[in-house]
Design an enzyme around this catalytic site. Structure first.
Site, PDB file in Angstrom:
ATOM      1  N   PHE A 122      38.810  51.516  35.990  1.00  0.00           N
ATOM      2  CA  PHE A 122      37.499  51.266  36.576  1.00  0.00           C
ATOM      3  C   PHE A 122      37.657  51.157  38.085  1.00  0.00           C
ATOM      4  O   PHE A 122      38.453  50.359  38.571  1.00  0.00           O
ATOM      5  CB  PHE A 122      36.856  49.983  36.032  1.00  0.00           C
ATOM      6  N   ASP A 207      44.372  49.819  43.442  1.00  0.00           N
ATOM      7  CA  ASP A 207      43.064  49.159  43.388  1.00  0.00           C
ATOM      8  C   ASP A 207      43.281  47.725  42.909  1.00  0.00           C
ATOM      9  O   ASP A 207      43.443  47.470  41.722  1.00  0.00           O
ATOM     10  CB  ASP A 207      42.133  49.925  42.431  1.00  0.00           C
ATOM     11  N   LYS A 236      36.244  41.668  45.066  1.00  0.00           N
ATOM     12  CA  LYS A 236      35.853  40.521  44.231  1.00  0.00           C
ATOM     13  C   LYS A 236      36.121  39.128  44.829  1.00  0.00           C
ATOM     14  O   LYS A 236      35.205  38.478  45.305  1.00  0.00           O
ATOM     15  CB  LYS A 236      36.457  40.663  42.844  1.00  0.00           C
TER      16      LYS A 236
HETATM   17  C1  LIG Z   1      34.933  45.407  39.938  1.00  0.00           C
HETATM   18  C2  LIG Z   1      35.875  46.507  40.275  1.00  0.00           C
HETATM   19  C3  LIG Z   1      35.508  47.544  41.158  1.00  0.00           C
HETATM   20  C4  LIG Z   1      34.113  47.694  41.703  1.00  0.00           C
HETATM   21  O1  LIG Z   1      33.756  46.654  42.552  1.00  0.00           O
HETATM   22  P1  LIG Z   1      32.196  46.514  42.959  1.00  0.00           P
HETATM   23  O2  LIG Z   1      32.224  45.375  43.943  1.00  0.00           O
HETATM   24  O3  LIG Z   1      31.438  46.209  41.710  1.00  0.00           O
HETATM   25  O4  LIG Z   1      31.781  47.786  43.581  1.00  0.00           O
HETATM   26  C5  LIG Z   1      36.476  48.463  41.502  1.00  0.00           C
HETATM   27  N1  LIG Z   1      37.727  48.403  40.998  1.00  0.00           N
HETATM   28  C6  LIG Z   1      38.105  47.429  40.147  1.00  0.00           C
HETATM   29  C7  LIG Z   1      39.503  47.400  39.641  1.00  0.00           C
HETATM   30  C8  LIG Z   1      37.184  46.469  39.740  1.00  0.00           C
HETATM   31  O5  LIG Z   1      37.560  45.535  38.861  1.00  0.00           O
END
Ligand SMILES: *Cc1c(COP(=O)(O)O)cnc(C)c1O
Length: 379
Positions: A122, A207, A236
């Site tokens: 994700f 990420d 986050k």
């Molecule tokens: C939550 C998340 C995102 C997206 O972040 P948003 O602030 O919702 O755009 C991207 N990568 C990872 C691994 C995430 O957990």
């Protein structure tokens, strides 16, 4: 817009690991806004920093200098370690990844623009990060998506190696797949990916939007593997609930961007940066990675001992309990009614990512609520 299912509960107030709804009912929060409020709700140090900055300077745009963002960048650079880097601030995780993708394309030059990512990953909901997200079902309704993304099996180095063609510029991976169900790769995987990227001249983009900033028991997930990525994205927990994202890259990579290549009106503005500065200072003062490792061990052990839990996986305070029956949604609903916030991350697994300051007593209380809920479900 109806982008989320109808909400069962409306929260009006929080403190630490506790939330209250609009009827005054108390809940233990073991999701923390999806790994965001790592220092707890209404953290007084962060709240004071936000209030103080609101009375000082909120925003002037990036056409002028400000002082807070650069301090946050320097702290992130120190915590990430390795070669000196540079930071671009955005407002979310998806935007931080957009920055990383654009940077990789600029760094690679024409003809080298493909980013390899993993199935089950994700990376966000913008069109490019949606395509990077390795969940084809989420793509269907939005085709055509921006070109230049291919997916391979996670934790499978041979599959990754086979996918490297001359048009590939970067590999984009989570160190633990969060939304994908808290999937921890084989310990040798990230080391192998680093070696492959070095051999083939690819950028390794990590990420850390969910795994970063102490969540896994280290400052960053990549540190469990002892590797150094070329690009790291964060969001986050960085603002403890104030929207902010960051894309770090080692300096030679970051310098592929020149003035005008990328931008943002609000990214890095003093309010969000002041929240992030306070978050990082508190995280360092309290040594949250160590606390996350200890608390995670207690929570994992307790979950593993619950009837109806088949297995526990994860790192630090990013955990999932695989249930013996595929009833995660029902169990999460029953837990919510019993005063515990947990997330059904797959059909059969519950995700736990409480504040990193969660106490032992709160962990034990959550386990006891869950034990009751699981026992009632089995009846
Ligand atoms: C939550 C998340 C995102 C997206 O972040 P948003 O602030 O919702 O755009 C991207 N990568 C990872 C691994 C995430 O957990």
């Amino acid at each position: 817009m109806p982008t989320y299912p109808p909400q069962a509960v409306t929260f009006v107030r929080g403190e630490g690991t506790v939330l209250w709804d609009d009827h005054g009912k108390r809940y233990l929060d073991f999701l923390a806004g999806i790994g965001v409020t790592s220092l707890g709700h209404a953290n007084p140090v962060v709240a004071d920093a936000i209030a103080e900055q609101a009375r000082t300077l909120l925003h002037v745009s990036n056409l002028y200098g400000t002082t807070v963002g650069p301090e946050v960048a320097a702290t992130l650079d120190r915590l990430i370690g390795g070669p000196a880097g540079k930071v671009f601030f955005a407002n979310s995780g998806a935007e931080a990844n957009e920055c990383a993708i654009k940077l990789a394309r600029k760094w690679g030059g024409r003809g080298r623009h493909v980013v390899l990512s993993a199935y089950g990953s994700f990376h966000g909901r913008t069109l490019a990060t949606l395509h990077a997200t390795g969940q084809p079902a989420k793509h269907e309704a939005f085709q055509p998506l921006p070109e230049g993304f291919r997916h391979v099996a996670y934790s499978d180095l041979a599959a990754l190696e086979a996918a490297v063609t001359p048009d590939v510029v970067a590999v984009l991976l989570e160190t633990v797949q969060g939304e994908g169900g808290v999937q921890v790769p084989d310990p040798s995987y990230l080391v192998g990916v680093r070696r492959l990227c070095d051999e083939r001249g690819l950028l390794f983009i990590v990420d850390e939007v969910q795994t970063g900033l102490g969540r896994t028991g280290r400052w960053f997930g990549f540190q469990h593997a002892g590797i150094q990525p070329d690009v790291v994205t964060l969001a986050k927990a960085l603002g403890n609930g104030v929207p902010i994202g960051a894309c770090w890259a080692r300096a030679e990579v970051a310098d592929a961007f020149v003035a005008g290549d990328h931008g943002t009106t609000l990214g890095g503005q003093p309010l969000a940066a002041a929240a992030a500065r306070a978050v990082l200072a508190e995280m360092e003062r309290l040594d949250v990675p160590t606390r996350a490792a200890e608390a995670g061990e207690r929570l994992a052990k307790g979950l593993g001992a619950l009837p109806g839990v088949a297995a526990v996986r994860g790192q630090g305070l990013l955990l999932a309990a695989e249930l013996e029956t595929p009833s995660a949604k029902d169990v999460a609903s029953a837990a919510l009614a019993a005063g515990l916030v947990v997330n059904p991350v797959t059909g059969s697994a519950l995700r736990f990512e409480p504040s990193l300051l969660v106490t032992d007593d709160e962990i034990d209380e959550a386990l006891s609520i869950l034990a009751t809920v699981l026992a009632e479900g089995a009846r």
